[in-house]
Every structure is written in C-alpha cells, then in structure tokens.
Write an enzyme that holds these catalytic residues in place. Structure first.
Site, PDB file in Angstrom:
ATOM      1  N   GLU B  89       7.989  -0.176   7.774  1.00 14.89           N
ATOM      2  CA  GLU B  89       7.319  -1.236   7.020  1.00 14.89           C
ATOM      3  C   GLU B  89       8.349  -2.051   6.272  1.00 14.89           C
ATOM      4  OE1 GLU B  89       4.825   1.299   4.283  1.00 14.89           O
ATOM      5  OE2 GLU B  89       5.995   0.166   2.819  1.00 14.89           O
ATOM      6  N   CYS B 121       3.533   4.665   5.996  1.00 14.16           N
ATOM      7  CA  CYS B 121       4.511   5.736   6.192  1.00 14.16           C
ATOM      8  C   CYS B 121       4.290   6.557   7.458  1.00 14.16           C
ATOM      9  CB  CYS B 121       4.528   6.655   4.981  1.00 14.16           C
ATOM     10  SG  CYS B 121       4.935   5.790   3.468  1.00 14.16           S
ATOM     11  N   THR B 162      11.040   6.562  -6.523  1.00 10.83           N
ATOM     12  CA  THR B 162      11.020   7.306  -5.265  1.00 10.83           C
ATOM     13  C   THR B 162      11.303   6.467  -4.022  1.00 10.83           C
ATOM     14  OG1 THR B 162       8.632   6.973  -5.164  1.00 10.83           O
ATOM     15  CG2 THR B 162       9.410   9.062  -6.104  1.00 10.83           C
ATOM     16  N   THR B 212      -4.261   6.801  -4.796  1.00 15.78           N
ATOM     17  CA  THR B 212      -3.447   7.177  -3.635  1.00 15.78           C
ATOM     18  C   THR B 212      -3.466   8.686  -3.388  1.00 15.78           C
ATOM     19  OG1 THR B 212      -1.468   7.365  -5.006  1.00 15.78           O
ATOM     20  CG2 THR B 212      -1.814   5.253  -3.935  1.00 15.78           C
ATOM     21  N   HIS B 245       4.142  14.797   5.026  1.00 16.34           N
ATOM     22  CA  HIS B 245       4.700  13.574   4.427  1.00 16.34           C
ATOM     23  C   HIS B 245       4.932  13.843   2.944  1.00 16.34           C
ATOM     24  CE1 HIS B 245       5.542   9.520   3.337  1.00 16.34           C
ATOM     25  NE2 HIS B 245       4.461   9.428   2.577  1.00 16.34           N
ATOM     26  N   LYS B 250       5.651  17.025  -5.179  1.00 12.02           N
ATOM     27  CA  LYS B 250       4.420  17.757  -5.549  1.00 12.02           C
ATOM     28  C   LYS B 250       3.344  17.706  -4.470  1.00 12.02           C
ATOM     29  CE  LYS B 250       4.356  17.314 -10.588  1.00 12.02           C
ATOM     30  NZ  LYS B 250       3.788  16.462 -11.634  1.00 12.02           N
ATOM     31  N   ASN B 277      11.463   9.188  -1.384  1.00 12.88           N
ATOM     32  CA  ASN B 277      10.462   9.001  -0.333  1.00 12.88           C
ATOM     33  C   ASN B 277      10.972   7.965   0.664  1.00 12.88           C
ATOM     34  OD1 ASN B 277       8.255   8.552   1.263  1.00 12.88           O
ATOM     35  ND2 ASN B 277       6.943   7.727  -0.375  1.00 12.88           N
TER      36      ASN B 277
END
Lengths: 131, 356, 392
Positions: B89, B121, B162, B212, B245, B250, B277
């Site tokens: 992306e 993602c 991230t 999210t 993913h 966490k 990430n």
C-alpha cells in the site's frame, strides 16, 4: 535526461549488464559499441558479478540539487569478483564505517533525482554484505 | 485448478514454497524518540523501535532485495519465474506497477505475469493465493508473491510509533523434494469494515482508533483461522507455530489466546517490537522468522490481516529441504541485528517530512 | 599523427577581459571585447579575419545558447566569415588554438581569430555543478550519483597513498596559484592564501576542499593566428606555435585501470615535445590545467618536469615559482586567475604570449623562450598540449 534515455540503460542499472569483446575477451561496464582494445564490433552481453570489494572511496559533502537528502554519501570504486571495477555509490553506511577492502554487494536503490513528470530513477548501489 | 470446498482453498495439486527472502532496512528509530518529540508519556509505547527506509529506499527497492534472496534460496534462474505479484500500500507510483520494475530488475521479464496487489496489510497473502492457484493449475512453474511496505503515518499520530518498512518474498512451485514447505490450504474471511483507509491525494492514512481492534483485526483473523482449521480438520494443537499479522506485539498474543494457541508457538514470529509494523511485509517476515527455525514436519498456521477488511489463513507443513535452503540467504535475525539508530530529525529528512 | 607544418604559425595579437563575475556583460559582449582588443593591438580589423574559432563549454547548458559561433560572428557583423564552435570542456580553448594553428599551417586560412568565452556567473551553483558534470557520458555518469569532485577525490586519495604525501603537500598547488595571481591584473582572485585557510575550507568530497577547486567564472580571451611571415610584416610582437597535440582517453576513470595513469596527457606531451624538437628541460614555464590542486601536481609530473610522485617536491622547493626551475601557472592558473572553463586554453595561450613577448609585467619569467600550455577535459580524457616559442 529524457525518460527514454533513462529507460534504455535499465539492464545495466538493474542487473549490472555490461558487455564483453568476443575477439579479445575484454569486459566493459557500461557496455560499449566498439572494443577500444582491439577495435572489434562483436560484443556480447556480459553479466557482472554482484559482489566485490571496495577499493577506494570518497565521502561527498557537496552534491547537485536534489541530493541534499543523501549527503554525506559515499562514492567508491568496487572491484567485483571477476576483477572488473565499477564506480558506484555505497549505501547503508555511516561515513565512519566505510573501510577499504570491505565486502559489498549490489542493491537496487532510487536516486533522489526525478525525471520529467516525476519519473523515478532506480539504479545499482553497493552496500555491505549481509551475513 | 483450486478446489473450493465450503470456503477453503485447497490446491488440487500440491503446492510448495521453493524459496523465501526478506529485507528490512537498516535504519531504526526508537519509539521513545518519537514520544520525546511529541511530548508524550514514556510508558506503554507499543514497540521498542521500528525500521525506517533509508533515503534511497522505497517499496520497490525493498521488494527487489527480498526477491533476490528468495531466488537465491530457491536456487532457480530469474527467468524461470513466470509470475511476479507485489502486494503493497506504499506504491512509489500511484499509477504504474511496482511489479514490472521488480520483475525487470530480477531478470524475470518479459514472459511473466506481473501485477500489484492492494489490500492494506494483507496484499502479500492475497498474492500468495494467486500464485498458489497458478502453480496448482499448472499454468506457471514458479510464481513469486511479495508483500512489502514503507508504511506512511501522520506525524504525531499513534501509528507513527509502529508504521515501519520491510518486506518478504516467497516463490511457489509444485511440491517436490526441493520445496521447503507445502500448503495444505487457505481460508479467507472478508467483509466491508472501514477501520483504516487513505483517500487518493491524502498523504497519510486515517484510522478508527479502537474500532481497528475487536470488529476489525480480531473478528477477521479469528474467523479465518477457525474456518481454516475446521475445513482442514485441524486443531490448534496440530500446529507447531502460529504466525499472525502483527500491527503491534499485543494483538497477535491476544489472538493466540482467543484461538487457544500457546503463546510460545506465536512468539518466535513476533518481530514487531524490534522492527515495527511492516504492513504487507508483516505476515511475510513473521512466516520467514518461523521458517528460519522450523524443523521438517512442523505445521505452521499463518493468518494475515488487511484493513478494510479481511484475513487469509494458511496451513503449511515444513519439508526436509528447509534445513539446507534456509542458510542460503540472510535470516530475519540478521536483519534485526543489522541496524543503525537515527534520531527524529534524520527520520524526518529520510522520509521527506521536511518541506524543501 | 603529427601536424606537418607547411607554414610557420605565429600568435600575433592577444586580447582578454579580466576573469571575474561580469554581471553587466553578455557572452557576446565579453567575446567582442576580447576579440576587438586583440585585433586592434596588431593593427588588424574585423575585415582581415578569415576564420573564427569559438571555444566554449557550457553556453548550451547555462545560457541555452547553441550555435554560438554563428551568433557571435553575426554580432561582429561577419556574416560570410568561416566560424565554428569548439566544445570540449576544459580542453576547448587549447583545441580551438590547435584547429586555428592547423588551418594557418596548411594554408587554409591566413588570419584566424580564436576566442574562448564562458559565462558561468548567472547560473545557480547547482546548475554550474550539473553543467560541469555534463562533459561526462550522461547515459552512464548521471545514474552513478558521482560528481566531478568525487572523481577528483578518488584520484587525490590514490595519489596521496601511492606517493606517501599529505594533503598539506598537494594543497601547495593552490597556494602557488594564488601567489602568482596576486600580481596578475586579469586574475579573478588576485590575493595570496594560506595553507591554514585551505585546510579550514569546507570539504566538498573528502579530501577535496573548496580552496583547492576552481570557482565559476566569466571571461573571454582571444588570440590571432597568422603565418609567421605575415606577423613579421605586421610588425606587432608575436610568438611562434612550435607544437600542438591532442590525445584522448577513456572518460570513465575507473575503466582506465590506473586512475593516475593520465595516458592521454603523457602521449600528448611526448608528441608535442617531438613536434617542437624540445625536451621537458627546455620548457621555461608551463600553464597547467589544475581544476583541482592534485590535477596540477599530476600534470607537472606527466609533462616530465619531475619524476612521478615528485610534484609536491617541486612545489615545496619553490621550483614552480616565477624565479624557479620550472615556473608553473605564472598568472595564477585555474584556481586563482580563474577558470571560465571553455576559455581557459585561450587564456593560457594569451599568458604564453605575454611571457614570450616580455609583456608579463610583475609576472614575467626571466628569459622565457619556450612555454607550454595544457588543457584537459574530464581528468585528461582529452589532453591538449600546445608549445609556444619566442621569436627573436
């Protein structure tokens, strides 16, 4: 540079493709039309190895417009595994990390310079070998 | 062709992974440094540090690096690759494929399928499925699927801690003694869930904060994982490793709890604390981390997640060839240890957040 | 290979502007000023000119002006006179002199005006860098990220290592240039500099420092060539051209094998010495192309004024000064006289004329009989060596 002029050089930029004289065996990078050693026009594609050693280098502090984002950057002479020498930027290094004789390998990176219309230039640079 | 049985995609001919490679840029910025700049409390930062693309890197260059390592592990010639799919992306061009640049740089052109995938993602695992289908149907011998991102984040936004850069490439071919793992099947779960998006012309994405989580990430990943296990007749205990993913460290651990998978089967794939990430690269790098250590016979559960939203779950079984092939190229740990810390000012310069 | 001179050729007149930033003068204005000064000094007029060579490197890039020779001939009111532009970077001026010399020697033309002109001041420094790099092969050089400074730096580092010398030694070249420029009327930087100021100037590409490198300049220099017999008739002071040689080498310094070889310069020098029937020890002064300090040091060696690696010794021992064994860059060289790139070779020819006619004033080399000028493009990928001789 025109987009098409840039496009024509894609194989040398992406894959280190030079050429070799069929008569005398001399290797050229960038590729040549005529062998300056023996005058032959019979040249064949030759893929350079992508690994080598840094023979000599300099740290560039003043660079053309657009390259400010890169300075300071390193320009060096890399001797590839087959003995052919190429001029290239050394990337992913801090100035103080750079040492002569260090092992490097080719990596495709983008140049800060853009062609007309924002066309992006990708080319080989060399970075330390990742073990 | 790929047979469809109640939602599971199971190749009619066995498909395996011929090689894999990852690339993570050398630069890191500490979350503490970002917090310092924006005057935040130093407690509870989501990650330790994140990988930052250098000033001469983008999704295309990272994809090429990862792809070259995948080719090296596969031990094939680039021209044998008949499909190159790049899932990202963070395309350097809004219009113009990354995949053509990657395929040309690798030397896979001109007789090659090439396209870019976009599904937040999970664009990389989307490319997995296409590659698996093409190989299973005997339409191509080798297909390469890449997931890569140089994730964008608005300065001072929660995502800035991230949003990282990195990617992975996988080459699929018919299962044989040279493949390092074969695919048992995959299962996708997709809905229209607007948890994260970027409109054309916007520099940075927008997200719905806590939305999210449960309705987005957890619902889709859980449904995909459970669907896969149910269709393949597998239980959580059948898996040696689970790769999820990892938008932060966490979420995958919490998902493991939801699915009843012991945390020590998930932890080996979690690299998010040290690299951030990597979006489309996340599942790829997670899977590569596990392939770097797995033993033949190990079964691996892979569950990706893409905002918008959807999840692809896969089951892989590791084969003997892994033992030798994993050493042909740098492992994920090499990239994690290879790092240079930068401060926020260099980060802003590298990522062109300074208006010039 | 060698020009077989049918007629002896003389430089019969010179004209030049100061090297400076001429904000109020155009490229045409500079050219005309230098050319008219030259012609009138020999009692010639524009009508006498039957050929013009214009030496220029960057007008096409910096002024977006191509077709310069015709544009300038037109400005001079010479619509039917032969006029050609010579574009060979820093070798342009030397090469233009070479072409005019050949024309006159072979009886093709009688009175030939050679004028080098360059106007770099009105471009941004970034444009100047790009223009200077445009002499390299663009379809290759552009994507390497290299700069001319970085190539000079690679040569510089190799030189220091091979001969065990320090930057403080090589930088003496710039000090020499400035010392000679300090008494030169037409110099851009007519003042002395110290080693300390060089070593404290910013690094452009390690180790190359700002005060070891040429700066953008404007200027025009003109020489008028004619057969020696005609020069005698005109009665103006004149000097003879004893040799003019041009040799080329690979642009890509990395491809040359040894970056210090400078084969083109070695060959051009040896051919020029042969043509003139002289040896390096016969040369009374030389104007060398030192776009970088190290290139000046290397040039002294390749021209045979000392052994390889002993260029810095020549500087240290004062042998390159005006009263030394081999005076170098007697008016300040590229660094301090200034370097309007395409015009440099013509400035050098003017300076050789001034020395050999005894008109060099405070910069006069005593009893100078034979002088040499050296032009270069891209680290001697083109090397021009011209030799001038005093007429009794």
């Amino acid at each position: 540079m025109a987009t098409s002029a840039y496009w024509r050089t894609r194989f040398q930029r992406y894959r280190l493709i030079g050429n070799r004289c069929k008569e005398c065996g001399k290797v050229f990078f960038p590729p040549r039309f005529v062998c300056p050693a023996c005058g032959s026009v019979k040249l064949e594609e030759y893929k350079l190895p992508e690994r080598g050693k840094l023979v000599e280098y300099t740290v560039v502090y003043t660079a053309p417009k657009g390259y400010e984002v890169m300075t300071p950057y390193v320009i060096g002479i890399v001797e590839l595994e087959d003995g052919v020498r190429v001029l290239a930027q050394i990337t992913d290094v801090d100035v103080e990390d750079v040492k002569e004789g260090m092992e490097v390998e080719a990596s495709i990176r983008r140049l800060p310079e853009q062609l007309e219309g924002g066309m992006i230039c990708y080319t080989y640079k060399f970075r330390p070998v990742i073990k | 062709m790929v047979s469809v049985e109640g939602g599971v995609l199971r190749p009619s001919d066995d498909v395996g992974i011929a090689g894999y490679g990852v690339y993570i840029p050398i630069y890191r910025i500490k979350a503490l440094e970002i917090a310092r700049v924006w005057g935040k409390f130093y407690d509870h930062l989501p990650v330790e540090e994140k990988a930052v693309a250098g000033p001469d890197e983008d999704a295309v260059t990272i994809a090429i690096e990862a792809a070259r390592y995948a080719i090296r592990r596969a031990g094939i010639r680039p021209e044998e690759i008949e499909a190159v799919y790049v899932g990202t992306e963070s395309k350097p061009y809004a219009v113009k494929p990354c995949s053509t640049i990657v395929a040309e740089a690798l030397g896979a052109t001109p007789n090659v399928l090439a396209a870019d995938y976009e599904f937040a993602c999970k664009a990389g695992t989307e490319a997995f499925q296409t590659s698996i289908g093409l190989v299973a149907s005997n339409m191509v011998r080798y297909a390469m699927a890449i997931g890569v991102d140089t994730a964008q984040s608005r300065p001072a936004d929660a995502l800035e801690y991230t949003a990282a850069a990195g990617g992975g490439a996988f080459i699929f071919t018919r299962r044989n003694c040279e493949t390092i793992a074969y695919i048992e099947g995959s299962y996708s779960f997709v809905t229209d869930t607007p948890d994260f998006w970027r409109r054309d012309g916007d520099m940075y994405p927008s997200h719905m904060g806590r939305f999210t989580g449960e309705p987005a990430y957890f619902r889709h990943t859980t449904m995909a994982a459970k669907g896969l296990m149910s269709e393949l007749g597998l239980r959580p205990s059948d898996f040696s490793y689970a790769v999820f993913h990892q938008p932060n460290p966490k979420f995958p651990l919490k998902l493991a709890q939801y699915l009843g998978i012991p945390l020590d089967k998930v932890k080996p794939s979690i690299v998010c604390s040290s690299i951030g990430n990597t979006y489309s690269g996340s599942s790829m790098i997670g899977l590569a981390s596990v392939l770097d250590i797995a033993k033949p016979g190990d079964r691996i559960l892979l569950v990706s997640y893409g905002s918008g939203a959807g999840s692809d779950a896969f089951s892989f079984v590791v084969q003997d060839a892994i033992e030798e092939k994993r050493n042909r190229a740098p492992k994920v740990s090499s990239f994690i240890y290879r790092k240079k810390e930068i401060d926020y000012s260099l980060y802003a310069k590298f990522r062109r957040k300074i208006f010039m | 290979m060698t020009c077989i001179a049918m007629r002896e050729v003389a430089v019969v007149a010179v004209g030049y502007t100061r090297v400076s930033e001429h904000w109020d003068k155009s490229i045409k204005g500079l050219f005309i000023e230098a050319s008219l000064k030259a012609l009138s000094s020999a009692g010639l007029s524009l009508k006498d000119v039957d050929g013009i060579y214009v030496a220029n490197a960057f007008a096409g890039y910096l002024q977006r002006q191509t077709n310069l020779a015709s544009i300038i001939a037109e400005a001079l009111g010479l619509t039917d006179t032969f006029a050609v532009s010579i574009d060979a970077g820093g070798a342009s001026g030397g090469l233009a002199v070479h072409e005019a010399y050949r024309d006159v020697a072979h009886g093709i033309r009688d009175v030939v005006l050679v004028c080098g002109v360059e106007k770099m001041s009105e471009a941004t420094s970034s444009d100047v860098l790009t223009a200077q790099a445009s002499v390299e092969d663009q379809e290759y050089f552009r994507y390497t990220g290299a700069t001319l400074h970085s190539l000079a730096a690679l040569i510089y580092k190799t030189y220091m290592k091979r001969y065990g010398v320090k930057q403080e030694d090589v930088a003496l070249m710039s000090i020499l240039d400035h010392e000679h420029a300090s008494t030169c009327q037409h110099a851009q930087y007519p003042f002395k500099i110290t080693l300390d100021s060089i070593m404290k100037s910013p690094v452009l590409s390690d180790p190359v420092r700002v005060l070891e490198v040429v700066s953008p300049s404007d200027g025009a220099a003109a020489v008028v060539l004619c057969p020696h017999e005609k020069a005698k008739e005109l009665g103006a002071p004149h000097v003879k051209i004893a040799a003019s040689q041009l040799v080329r080498d690979s642009f890509n310094i990395v491809e040359r094998g040894d970056v210090l070889a400078m084969e083109a310069l070695v060959k051009a020098a040896s051919r020029a010495y042969k043509e003139a029937g002289v040896t390096p020890s016969d040369i009374d002064f030389a104007e060398v192309y030192d776009d970088y300090s190290v290139m000046g040091v290397i040039a002294m060696e390749k021209l045979g004024f000392c052994r390889e690696g002993e260029g810095v010794k020549v500087l240290k021992e004062g042998e390159a000064k005006l009263d030394g064994r081999i005076p170098i860059n007697t008016f300040g060289g590229l660094k301090a006289r200034g370097a309007p790139i395409g015009a440099v070779g013509v400035y050098q020819a003017v300076e050789a004329y001034l020395q050999l006619t005894g008109e060099a004033g405070a910069n006069q080399v005593k009893d100078a009989e034979v002088g040499l000028t050296h032009g270069s493009c891209c680290f001697n990928s083109i090397a021009v060596v011209n030799i001038f001789r005093r007429c009794c």
